[in-house]
Design an enzyme around this catalytic site. Structure first.
Site, mmCIF file in Angstrom:
data_model
loop_
_atom_site.group_PDB
_atom_site.id
_atom_site.type_symbol
_atom_site.label_atom_id
_atom_site.label_comp_id
_atom_site.label_asym_id
_atom_site.label_seq_id
_atom_site.Cartn_x
_atom_site.Cartn_y
_atom_site.Cartn_z
ATOM 1 N N SER A 70 -39.695 -46.749 79.595
ATOM 2 C CA SER A 70 -40.281 -47.736 80.363
ATOM 3 C C SER A 70 -40.253 -47.359 81.998
ATOM 4 C CB SER A 70 -39.535 -49.074 80.292
ATOM 5 O OG SER A 70 -39.548 -49.298 78.937
HETATM 6 N N1 SAH Z 1 -35.878 -48.649 75.843
HETATM 7 C C1 SAH Z 1 -36.757 -47.599 76.105
HETATM 8 C C2 SAH Z 1 -38.217 -47.938 75.675
HETATM 9 C C3 SAH Z 1 -38.673 -47.566 74.755
HETATM 10 S S1 SAH Z 1 -40.311 -47.602 74.218
HETATM 11 C C4 SAH Z 1 -36.639 -47.131 77.488
HETATM 12 O O1 SAH Z 1 -35.234 -47.049 77.891
HETATM 13 O O2 SAH Z 1 -37.487 -46.665 78.104
HETATM 14 C C5 SAH Z 1 -40.113 -48.800 72.797
HETATM 15 C C6 SAH Z 1 -39.262 -48.220 71.605
HETATM 16 O O3 SAH Z 1 -39.138 -49.162 70.442
HETATM 17 C C7 SAH Z 1 -39.976 -47.049 70.676
HETATM 18 O O4 SAH Z 1 -38.899 -46.194 70.854
HETATM 19 C C8 SAH Z 1 -40.387 -47.512 69.525
HETATM 20 O O5 SAH Z 1 -40.088 -46.435 68.528
HETATM 21 C C9 SAH Z 1 -39.254 -48.639 69.280
HETATM 22 N N2 SAH Z 1 -39.821 -49.783 68.266
HETATM 23 C C10 SAH Z 1 -40.956 -50.032 67.989
HETATM 24 N N3 SAH Z 1 -40.724 -50.903 66.976
HETATM 25 C C11 SAH Z 1 -39.430 -50.936 66.652
HETATM 26 C C12 SAH Z 1 -38.934 -51.898 65.589
HETATM 27 N N4 SAH Z 1 -39.363 -52.665 64.890
HETATM 28 N N5 SAH Z 1 -37.331 -51.720 65.471
HETATM 29 C C13 SAH Z 1 -36.838 -50.765 66.241
HETATM 30 N N6 SAH Z 1 -37.616 -49.999 67.244
HETATM 31 C C14 SAH Z 1 -38.829 -50.058 67.458
#
Ligand code: SAH
Length: 221
Positions: A70
């Site tokens: 993010s």
């Molecule tokens: N927290 C991260 C952002 C990751 S992007 C950061 O520090 O930048 C969002 C993440 O959510 C992705 O890795 C994706 O695989 C995960 N995601 C999507 N749907 C999900 C679900 N149902 N359960 C758990 N994780 C999920």
């Protein structure tokens, strides 16, 4: 020679990180605790080395598997909103991704439970957090649409991928007085919401801003 190069590139990364912190402050992030956590955690260690020159630019970056780390402003904004009522003991994060937001939360709360549906991302995040010596975090490979009942209720829940509507399980696993930060909407644009559980069946909703996150998907991969 390698050492000299490493120490000078580390110095550049430190300077860039400090500039980013100043920028976040100018963008309205007021919490000195949040800014300090972002100063402490090296974002460049959470992305591919080939992208490290961009690590401290204030935007999202690819982390592979179609996912992103993010934007720093959004990480700071969500963390500040989550902590606006004071320190929290237990927080659930949905969407570990590379683990950057997890590491920031770990500096600020008692214990972080973080779930990720993609096994490879969860494993990589686990290694990184271990290397940084962060030990108040538990990562799980599971579908966050169901929250994580084992450790509920949570004083805070932060969701870093966007569902079309708020999953009921997350509302139910919020402690009384607890705070949920979640982007909600379709794949083009979402509203970042702050939800407070005032009473057992009463939730107060605030709009924080318009955002764009990857979608919250069903099932594991
Ligand atoms: N927290 C991260 C952002 C990751 S992007 C950061 O520090 O930048 C969002 C993440 O959510 C992705 O890795 C994706 O695989 C995960 N995601 C999507 N749907 C999900 C679900 N149902 N359960 C758990 N994780 C999920």
């Amino acid at each position: 020679m390698k050492q000299v190069k490493n120490s000078s590139s580390n110095k550049i990364l430190r300077i860039q990180r400090e500039r980013l912190i100043q920028q976040l402050h100018h963008q309205g992030i007021k919490s000195s605790k949040v800014l300090e956590a972002m100063r402490t955690i090296p974002r460049h260690l959470f992305i591919d080395e080939a992208l490290s020159a961009h690590a401290y630019a204030n935007h999202a970056l690819p982390i592979g598997y179609g996912q992103t780390i993010s934007q720093p402003y959004i990480v700071a904004r969500m963390t500040e909103a989550l902590l606006s009522k004071g320190p929290l003991d237990t927080v659930l994060e949905v969407g570990t991704g590379c683990g950057y937001q997890t590491a920031i939360l770990a500096q600020l709360v008692g214990k972080v439970y973080s779930v990720e549906r993609m096994k490879r991302l969860s494993e990589k995040a686990h290694k990184r957090l271990n290397l940084l010596g962060i030990n108040n975090v538990q990562l799980h490979h599971s579908d966050g649409r169901w929250g994580r009942t084992e450790n509920a209720p949570y004083q805070g829940i932060i969701v870093t991928a966007a569902p079309p509507k708020i999953p009921n399980a997350l509302l139910e696993q919020l402690a009384l007085g607890g705070c949920l930060i979640i982007p909600v909407g379709d794949s083009n644009r979402q509203k970042l919401l702050k939800i407070i559980r005032n009473r057992l069946h009463h939730y107060e909703q605030h709009l924080l801003e318009e955002v764009k996150f990857v979608p919250l998907r069903e099932g594991l991969s």
